[in-house]
Design a protein around this motif. Structure first.
Motif, PDB file in Angstrom:
ATOM      1  N   UNK A 180       0.804  -1.216   0.000  1.00  0.00           N
ATOM      2  CA  UNK A 180       0.000   0.000   0.000  1.00  0.00           C
ATOM      3  C   UNK A 180       0.840   1.270   0.000  1.00  0.00           C
ATOM      4  N   UNK A 181       1.820   1.342   0.905  1.00  0.00           N
ATOM      5  CA  UNK A 181       2.572   2.593   1.045  1.00  0.00           C
ATOM      6  C   UNK A 181       4.076   2.380   1.040  1.00  0.00           C
ATOM      7  N   UNK A 182       4.524   1.150   0.710  1.00  0.00           N
ATOM      8  CA  UNK A 182       5.945   0.811   0.774  1.00  0.00           C
ATOM      9  C   UNK A 182       6.892   1.775   0.083  1.00  0.00           C
ATOM     10  N   UNK A 183       6.661   2.120  -1.211  1.00  0.00           N
ATOM     11  CA  UNK A 183       7.620   2.968  -1.907  1.00  0.00           C
ATOM     12  C   UNK A 183       7.695   4.393  -1.331  1.00  0.00           C
ATOM     13  N   UNK A 184       6.642   4.834  -0.636  1.00  0.00           N
ATOM     14  CA  UNK A 184       6.662   6.169  -0.042  1.00  0.00           C
ATOM     15  C   UNK A 184       7.102   6.149   1.415  1.00  0.00           C
ATOM     16  N   UNK A 185       6.552   5.218   2.180  1.00  0.00           N
ATOM     17  CA  UNK A 185       6.784   5.209   3.613  1.00  0.00           C
ATOM     18  C   UNK A 185       7.089   3.805   4.147  1.00  0.00           C
ATOM     19  N   UNK A 186       8.221   3.218   3.726  1.00  0.00           N
ATOM     20  CA  UNK A 186       8.514   1.874   4.232  1.00  0.00           C
ATOM     21  C   UNK A 186       8.702   1.865   5.747  1.00  0.00           C
ATOM     22  N   UNK A 187       9.003   3.028   6.330  1.00  0.00           N
ATOM     23  CA  UNK A 187       9.205   3.106   7.779  1.00  0.00           C
ATOM     24  C   UNK A 187       7.987   2.617   8.555  1.00  0.00           C
ATOM     25  N   UNK A 188       6.810   2.675   7.912  1.00  0.00           N
ATOM     26  CA  UNK A 188       5.586   2.271   8.608  1.00  0.00           C
ATOM     27  C   UNK A 188       5.642   0.816   9.060  1.00  0.00           C
ATOM     28  N   UNK A 189       6.421  -0.027   8.365  1.00  0.00           N
ATOM     29  CA  UNK A 189       6.421  -1.451   8.743  1.00  0.00           C
ATOM     30  C   UNK A 189       7.206  -1.707  10.025  1.00  0.00           C
ATOM     31  N   UNK A 190       7.868  -0.692  10.554  1.00  0.00           N
ATOM     32  CA  UNK A 190       8.634  -0.909  11.781  1.00  0.00           C
ATOM     33  C   UNK A 190       7.696  -1.244  12.945  1.00  0.00           C
ATOM     34  N   UNK A 191       6.448  -0.743  12.870  1.00  0.00           N
ATOM     35  CA  UNK A 191       5.493  -1.015  13.952  1.00  0.00           C
ATOM     36  C   UNK A 191       5.053  -2.485  13.976  1.00  0.00           C
ATOM     37  N   UNK A 192       4.553  -3.042  12.859  1.00  0.00           N
ATOM     38  CA  UNK A 192       4.290  -4.489  12.889  1.00  0.00           C
ATOM     39  C   UNK A 192       5.553  -5.303  13.179  1.00  0.00           C
ATOM     40  N   UNK A 193       6.725  -4.835  12.703  1.00  0.00           N
ATOM     41  CA  UNK A 193       7.966  -5.567  13.000  1.00  0.00           C
ATOM     42  C   UNK A 193       8.243  -5.564  14.504  1.00  0.00           C
TER      43      UNK A 193
END
Ligand SMILES: [Zn+2]
Length: 568
Positions: A506-519
């Motif tokens: 959904x937002x990976x190319x713009x905001x990959x930092x968002x996955x740090x929360x599920x990680x």
């Protein structure tokens, strides 16, 4: 120690399995299945005709496609009208840019069909997709998948027949040019006043699951109907929240200004095929069509059959449990989950007896600092790696979409390195583990206050984490408690892997930092079973994680522009 390793490996194995199940659409169905069911095999016949060639607004190919659509709808027994209107001036400019022409106006044509039910005075159900493509793309996904799904839905519905209300099929023109067909229909066409509920079908890629990612406001009852009727769902109130803060639009945008019950279903997998000249019927993932159509059929059948359409009611929290069913509840329950987490966490706290035992007293804070470092450093590193990989103003939007799979591998290596760096180099005490949950707990409280329907992915895992810690301290159950903690941890970890995948799409190319929360939640739930790693192997593991993530970033940067990007 080996026992801990085995527990950890089993947990991760189950988690990966659950994530794969959740992120893969159920298999396609051929035409041998029962006639009242959705068959992607049957629907593919339409895809092959409609998406044989690019057919943008105003082209001769589009006229051919429209006459095919009209014939097909009439053959299915629908009353068909073609509604003519003008392309918006702003959109005309874009069309002229595509074609190199200099038109001063352009007619557009919505193809509309009605299937009569028992009572045409009742608000009708509208199924919507667009028949135009972008320049140079055959559009087997965007949006032929939607049209083919609708035709197969209508065919399957007619087997039973005699529904409460009318079904209207709206195939819009000019979606790729400022949603012109939909804007004109919902502002000018009197038929729009007969509509009570809408399902829109869209595509931003050539595969993956089909997700119900947007609803009308006040969706409590509408989503309860969805949860009751849709058998292999993919939907979540987190994705509806994330979509609501993104600047994207579909044909549903102009519709939502009116008071309809509305659902939006789209796939976003295999994003390299978005608007691509290479998205031919053969390139389309058939399972995606099956997933879109089967959810659409279940939902349409339910909407056609209920006595009264769902009325507005407070938004619900909902999510599909690995694609098997939809769990739905009032967002207030989030507070209950957080309260339970607090109680279980307090019960599990180890109190210090000796006043001098400073170490144990500060363990809670130490754990919290570790988690904050994980979130902070992880987010910054992901941002930096994304920059190294070539993100930025000058980057081609579609080339970045084509890089999503590699970006995912990059993010996965980075998160692996971060987990080892922050949690793997020393065995944490029980209080340190509880402390690590504190920052997530505080984020969950903030989320529960500000965006309650989007916070389930924190409140439920925090509660489960505290339950696992509490269970592991109990003397009852023996082996059974051990098995239970593994299953609970695997369910949370698996959900986080699936969520990370969806976020990257959904937002990976713009905001990959968002996955740090599920990680972070993934790491947290594994902590109770975390084995000690020797300093040497930890250093080796984190260099591998960080090193390979950098290699991936450089690979993406040095890669030539993807062959799948649009021609315009
Ligand atoms: Zn589209």
């Amino acid at each position: 120690m080996t026992r801990k390793w085995i527990s950890l490996l089993i947990t991760i194995l189950i988690a990966v399995l659950l994530a794969v199940i959740a992120t893969k659409p159920p298999g396609p169905k051929g035409d041998q299945i029962s006639a009242d069911m959705f068959s992607s095999g049957r629907a593919m016949a339409d895809v092959r005709v409609i998406a044989a060639k690019p057919h943008p607004t105003g082209s001769a190919e589009n006229a051919k496609v429209r006459s095919y659509l009209r014939d097909r709808m009439e053959a299915m027994g629908l009353e068909v009208v073609v509604s003519q209107s003008k392309l918006q001036p702003r959109s005309l400019k874009r069309l002229n840019q595509w074609s190199g022409e200099n038109k001063t106006e352009q007619d557009i044509f919505n193809v509309i069909g009605t299937l009569r039910g028992k009572d045409s005075s009742k608000p009708a159900i509208l199924l919507m997709a667009h028949h135009d493509t972008v320049w140079g793309s055959p559009g087997a996904a965007d949006d032929t998948i939607g049209i083919a799904a609708i035709f197969e839905i209508v065919r399957a519905l007619k087997i039973q027949g005699n529904y409460e209300r009318d079904l209207i099929v709206l195939l819009t023109d000019g979606e790729e040019l400022g949603l012109s067909g939909a804007v004109n229909f919902f502002s000018d066409n009197p038929m729009s006043n007969r509509v009570g509920a809408i399902i829109n079908f869209e595509a931003r890629g050539g595969g993956g699951t089909a997700n119900m990612f947007q609803t009308s406001a006040g969706n409590g009852n509408a989503m309860r109907l969805f949860a009751r009727s849709v058998k292999r769902p993919s939907a979540s109130s987190l994705s509806t929240f994330v979509y609501s803060v993104l600047p994207n639009d579909t044909d549903l945008t102009p519709a939502l200004k009116k008071d309809y019950v509305a659902y939006n279903i789209a796939n976003i997998g295999r994003a390299e095929y978005y608007h691509s000249p290479k998205i031919t019927p053969n390139a389309l993932e058939q399972a995606t069509l099956q997933h879109m159509g089967s959810q659409g059929l279940d939902l349409t059948r339910a909407l056609l059959s209920v006595q009264a359409l769902p009325e507005k009611r407070a938004d619900a929290t909902f999510f599909d449990v690995f694609g098997f069913f939809t769990l739905i509840y009032s967002p207030f329950w989030g507070w209950v989950f957080l309260a339970l987490a607090l109680v279980l966490g307090m019960l599990s706290l180890e109190r210090t007896e000796a006043r001098t035992d400073l170490g144990r007293k500060t363990d809670l804070a130490k754990g919290a600092v570790r988690m904050m470092l994980f979130l902070g450093i992880g987010a910054v590193l992901l941002y930096g790696l994304n920059w190294v990989s070539g993100a930025g103003r000058a980057a081609d939007y579609y080339d970045r979409l084509a890089a999503i799979s590699k970006l995912e591998v990059m993010a996965a290596f980075l998160c692996f390195g971060m987990i080892v760096l922050i949690f793997g180099r020393r065995t944490l005490s029980s209080n340190e583990k509880l402390g690590a949950a504190l920052p997530i707990f505080i984020l969950a409280i903030a989320g529960q206050a500000l965006a309650p329907t989007a916070t389930y992915f924190m409140s439920i895992p925090i509660m489960i984490f505290c339950a696992v810690i509490w269970l592991s301290k109990q003397r009852f159950g023996g082996k059974l408690t051990g098995v239970m903690t593994i299953i609970l941890a695997a369910v949370v970890a698996g959900y986080m892997l699936g969520l990370g995948h969806l976020l990257m799409l959904g937002i990976g190319p713009d905001m990959p930092s968002a996955v740090i929360l599920p990680a972070a939640i993934f790491a947290l739930i594994l902590l109770p079973n975390f084995p000690a790693i020797s300093r040497r192997s930890a250093s080796l593991m984190l260099s591998i994680g960080f090193g390979l993530s950098l290699v991936m970033a450089l690979w993406i940067r040095l890669d030539p522009i993807a062959a799948t990007i649009p021609v315009y």
